[in-house]
Scaffold this active site. Structure first.
Site, PDB file in Angstrom:
ATOM      1  NE  ARG A  24     -71.810  10.843  30.554  1.00  0.00           N
ATOM      2  CZ  ARG A  24     -71.793  11.169  31.842  1.00  0.00           C
ATOM      3  NH1 ARG A  24     -72.775  11.864  32.370  1.00  0.00           N
ATOM      4  NH2 ARG A  24     -70.793  10.792  32.604  1.00  0.00           N
ATOM      5  CD  GLN A  48     -59.620  41.037  34.154  1.00  0.00           C
ATOM      6  OE1 GLN A  48     -59.384  41.963  34.895  1.00  0.00           O
ATOM      7  NE2 GLN A  48     -59.317  41.064  32.878  1.00  0.00           N
ATOM      8  CG  ASP A  49     -61.726  33.403  35.600  1.00  0.00           C
ATOM      9  OD1 ASP A  49     -60.700  33.651  36.251  1.00  0.00           O
ATOM     10  OD2 ASP A  49     -62.511  32.491  35.902  1.00  0.00           O
ATOM     11  NE  ARG A  60     -54.788  35.203  20.677  1.00  0.00           N
ATOM     12  CZ  ARG A  60     -55.735  36.115  20.470  1.00  0.00           C
ATOM     13  NH1 ARG A  60     -55.653  37.291  21.053  1.00  0.00           N
ATOM     14  NH2 ARG A  60     -56.747  35.850  19.676  1.00  0.00           N
ATOM     15  CG  HIS A  63     -48.533  39.968  25.601  1.00  0.00           C
ATOM     16  ND1 HIS A  63     -49.702  39.378  25.192  1.00  0.00           N
ATOM     17  CD2 HIS A  63     -48.035  40.599  24.507  1.00  0.00           C
ATOM     18  CE1 HIS A  63     -49.911  39.648  23.909  1.00  0.00           C
ATOM     19  NE2 HIS A  63     -48.903  40.374  23.476  1.00  0.00           N
ATOM     20  CE  LYS A  72     -49.967  36.270  32.085  1.00  0.00           C
ATOM     21  NZ  LYS A  72     -50.077  36.851  30.753  1.00  0.00           N
ATOM     22  CG  HIS A 119     -47.948  33.667  28.863  1.00  0.00           C
ATOM     23  ND1 HIS A 119     -49.179  33.966  28.313  1.00  0.00           N
ATOM     24  CD2 HIS A 119     -47.836  32.322  28.844  1.00  0.00           C
ATOM     25  CE1 HIS A 119     -49.784  32.837  27.983  1.00  0.00           C
ATOM     26  NE2 HIS A 119     -48.992  31.831  28.295  1.00  0.00           N
ATOM     27  CE1 TYR A 132     -53.825  34.304  28.140  1.00  0.00           C
ATOM     28  CE2 TYR A 132     -56.097  34.378  27.397  1.00  0.00           C
ATOM     29  CZ  TYR A 132     -54.753  34.345  27.117  1.00  0.00           C
ATOM     30  OH  TYR A 132     -54.340  34.353  25.827  1.00  0.00           O
ATOM     31  CG  ASP A 168     -48.260  40.555  20.141  1.00  0.00           C
ATOM     32  OD1 ASP A 168     -48.057  41.302  21.127  1.00  0.00           O
ATOM     33  OD2 ASP A 168     -49.041  39.592  20.171  1.00  0.00           O
TER      34      ASP A 168
END
Length: 183
Positions: A24, A48-49, A60, A63, A72, A119, A132, A168
């Site tokens: 599956r 927070q997610d 990315r 930061h 995190k 990160h 995250y 960035d």
């Protein structure tokens, strides 16, 4: 699920799941409060997610958050990413160390990044979803970005960068960020 210390970054951990696969697909635990407690983390501290979706080559980061910082948990839930952590805690025994990881949806390994570490990541697959779990509400006024291609950091990004945010692209060097933090 087991937790393993990351030797290059004091206080960082990899949480390794055991995916159970059959015809599956697979099932695995991606967070376990008892395992988090066993390495000194408060599982209730995460409030927070979030999730990001990136195409192959998207970069990315790097930061971090100013002030109290932000701890995190990061996991690639689908696809594969090259993940980078740089320790910028001046009181840390691993100050300015960098660590590199390949996180993937196949392994579902979660990386715990302590507050005060920068990160970033680059998507290695056509689609990469990164989850995250953070311990503070986001405040854009505390966002700090460091140039992904800073020669002092010499991060070995595996692919040419196909896309990144304007923030960035225009990020200052690590030396400039540290100078701003001092002043």
């Amino acid at each position: 699920m087991k937790a393993t210390e990351v030797p290059e970054i004091a206080g960082a951990f990899l949480f390794e799941s055991t995916p159970y696969a059959d015809e599956r697909g697979f099932f695995c635990r991606t967070f376990d409060a008892e395992v988090a407690r066993s390495v000194g983390l408060d599982p209730h501290a995460f409030i927070q997610d979030s999730v990001s979706r990136s195409a192959r080559g998207v970069l990315r980061g790097l930061h971090l958050r100013s002030g109290a910082g932000e701890a995190k948990l990061v996991r690639c839930s689908y696809g594969k990413i090259f993940d980078v952590v740089v320790d910028l805690r001046t009181d840390s025994p691993t100050y300015r160390n960098a660590a590199f990881f390949e996180l993937s949806g196949e392994t579902q390994v979660t990386l715990y990044i302590p507050a005060g570490c920068a990160h970033g990541f680059q998507a290695l697959t056509e689609t990469a979803d990164t989850s995250y779990r953070i311990d503070r509400s986001h405040d854009p006024a505390e966002d700090v970005t460091i140039a992904y291609d800073d020669p002092e950091l010499a991060i070995p990004w595996p692919l040419p960068v196909t896309s990144m945010s304007q923030r960035d692209r225009e990020a200052p060097s690590l030396a400039e960020v540290l100078k701003q933090e001092e002043g």
